[in-house]
Motif scaffolding. Structure first.
Motif, PDB file in Angstrom:
ATOM      1  N   HIS A   1      42.202  32.515  43.239  1.00  0.00           N
ATOM      2  CA  HIS A   1      40.758  32.459  43.030  1.00  0.00           C
ATOM      3  C   HIS A   1      40.266  33.902  42.963  1.00  0.00           C
ATOM      4  O   HIS A   1      40.390  34.640  43.941  1.00  0.00           O
ATOM      5  N   VAL A   2      39.727  34.291  41.801  1.00  0.00           N
ATOM      6  CA  VAL A   2      39.336  35.687  41.596  1.00  0.00           C
ATOM      7  C   VAL A   2      37.908  35.751  41.055  1.00  0.00           C
ATOM      8  O   VAL A   2      37.634  35.321  39.932  1.00  0.00           O
ATOM      9  N   PHE A   3      37.000  36.265  41.864  1.00  0.00           N
ATOM     10  CA  PHE A   3      35.655  36.585  41.407  1.00  0.00           C
ATOM     11  C   PHE A   3      35.643  38.078  41.084  1.00  0.00           C
ATOM     12  O   PHE A   3      36.080  38.890  41.902  1.00  0.00           O
ATOM     13  N   ALA A   4      35.168  38.433  39.899  1.00  0.00           N
ATOM     14  CA  ALA A   4      35.209  39.846  39.483  1.00  0.00           C
ATOM     15  C   ALA A   4      33.847  40.294  38.959  1.00  0.00           C
ATOM     16  O   ALA A   4      33.062  39.486  38.441  1.00  0.00           O
ATOM     17  N   LEU A   5      33.595  41.580  39.105  1.00  0.00           N
ATOM     18  CA  LEU A   5      32.405  42.211  38.535  1.00  0.00           C
ATOM     19  C   LEU A   5      32.853  43.507  37.871  1.00  0.00           C
ATOM     20  O   LEU A   5      33.388  44.392  38.531  1.00  0.00           O
ATOM     21  N   ASN A   6      32.654  43.596  36.549  1.00  0.00           N
ATOM     22  CA  ASN A   6      33.135  44.739  35.772  1.00  0.00           C
ATOM     23  C   ASN A   6      32.005  45.424  35.027  1.00  0.00           C
ATOM     24  O   ASN A   6      31.010  44.791  34.658  1.00  0.00           O
ATOM     25  N   VAL A   7      32.208  46.714  34.791  1.00  0.00           N
ATOM     26  CA  VAL A   7      31.371  47.479  33.859  1.00  0.00           C
ATOM     27  C   VAL A   7      32.196  47.656  32.590  1.00  0.00           C
ATOM     28  O   VAL A   7      33.345  48.111  32.648  1.00  0.00           O
ATOM     29  N   VAL A   8      31.619  47.288  31.449  1.00  0.00           N
ATOM     30  CA  VAL A   8      32.313  47.358  30.160  1.00  0.00           C
ATOM     31  C   VAL A   8      31.605  48.386  29.280  1.00  0.00           C
ATOM     32  O   VAL A   8      30.385  48.315  29.094  1.00  0.00           O
ATOM     33  N   TYR A   9      32.370  49.329  28.735  1.00  0.00           N
ATOM     34  CA  TYR A   9      31.807  50.370  27.879  1.00  0.00           C
ATOM     35  C   TYR A   9      32.471  50.326  26.505  1.00  0.00           C
ATOM     36  O   TYR A   9      33.684  50.512  26.396  1.00  0.00           O
ATOM     37  N   ASP A  10      31.695  50.064  25.456  1.00  0.00           N
ATOM     38  CA  ASP A  10      32.198  50.090  24.080  1.00  0.00           C
ATOM     39  C   ASP A  10      32.342  51.540  23.625  1.00  0.00           C
ATOM     40  O   ASP A  10      31.349  52.218  23.382  1.00  0.00           O
ATOM     41  N   PHE A  11      33.577  52.015  23.523  1.00  0.00           N
ATOM     42  CA  PHE A  11      33.762  53.423  23.156  1.00  0.00           C
ATOM     43  C   PHE A  11      34.061  53.615  21.671  1.00  0.00           C
ATOM     44  O   PHE A  11      34.011  54.738  21.171  1.00  0.00           O
ATOM     45  N   TYR A  12      34.362  52.526  20.952  1.00  0.00           N
ATOM     46  CA  TYR A  12      34.603  52.661  19.519  1.00  0.00           C
ATOM     47  C   TYR A  12      34.278  51.338  18.845  1.00  0.00           C
ATOM     48  O   TYR A  12      34.633  50.276  19.336  1.00  0.00           O
TER      49      TYR A  12
END
Length: 196
Positions: free
Chosen positions: A178-189
């Motif tokens: 069971h994995v709850f995740a919080l991510n920051v996503v950056y479009d670099f290209y």
């Protein structure tokens, strides 16, 4: 000649779409469930399987067409729990993940919701895996959302139920995740048609 025709057709199709490369980094809040080890084992050990905070990171590629997105990439994700023998100690395990995600964008591309299959491989089997069947490969299912803070930066919460294939097949002596995740996503290209 066939390759040239295929390339031209693909190029024409891509003019109406967009491809993004993104870097993702975040935290997992995760534990393992030992329900597949049997009820007696579960009742004894599950109280020690606590949620702990662990890192994850990866590179994502996404293909956008209108409001639909198809995403994949390569991720390193730690999943963990607290196990006990004579003492209680924190433990975690690295997983290599290959997601295949479908999502839909709405509210003028400010919000996305999606579902993904996660093909994963256990990267390291520590001492706490001595009593698990040696099945390092598995499939998980993930529910995701992403809030686009800017055109290039997004906040992505998600929940993953790992080893769902073993759960559906009732494969005895394997951990569920069971994995709850919080991510920051950056479009670099990005290339192709620009988002509105």
């Amino acid at each position: 000649m066939k390759n040239i025709v295929l390339f031209i057709c693909l190029s024409c199709y891509m003019t109406n779409a967009q491809v993004n490369l993104a870097f993702s980094v975040g935290a997992n809040y995760s534990n393992f469930s030992c329900i597949l080890f049997g009820k007696d084992y579960y009742n004894y050990y599950q109280p020690y399987n606590k949620f702990i905070l662990l890192p994850n990171t990866g590179v994502e590629i996404s293909y956008s067409k209108n409001y639909w997105r198809l995403k994949s990439g390569i991720f390193l994700s730690y999943r963990g729990f607290i196990d006990t023998y004579d003492i209680i100690y924190p433990s975690n395990t690295l997983y290599y993940e290959l997601p295949v995600e479908f999502s839909y964008s709405y509210f003028k591309n400010k919000l996305e919701s999606g579902v993904a299959l996660i093909f994963h491989k256990r990267g390291y089997a520590g001492d706490h895996y001595y009593h698990e069947r040696n099945k390092p490969y598995g499939v998980g299912i993930r529910l995701t959302s992403i809030f686009h803070v800017t055109k290039r930066i997004g906040i992505k919460p998600s929940y993953t139920f790992g080893n769902v294939d073993k759960y559906l097949l009732n494969t005895y002596r394997n951990f569920l995740h069971h994995v709850f995740a919080l991510n920051v996503v950056y479009d670099f290209y990005r290339f192709g048609k620009k988002k509105k």
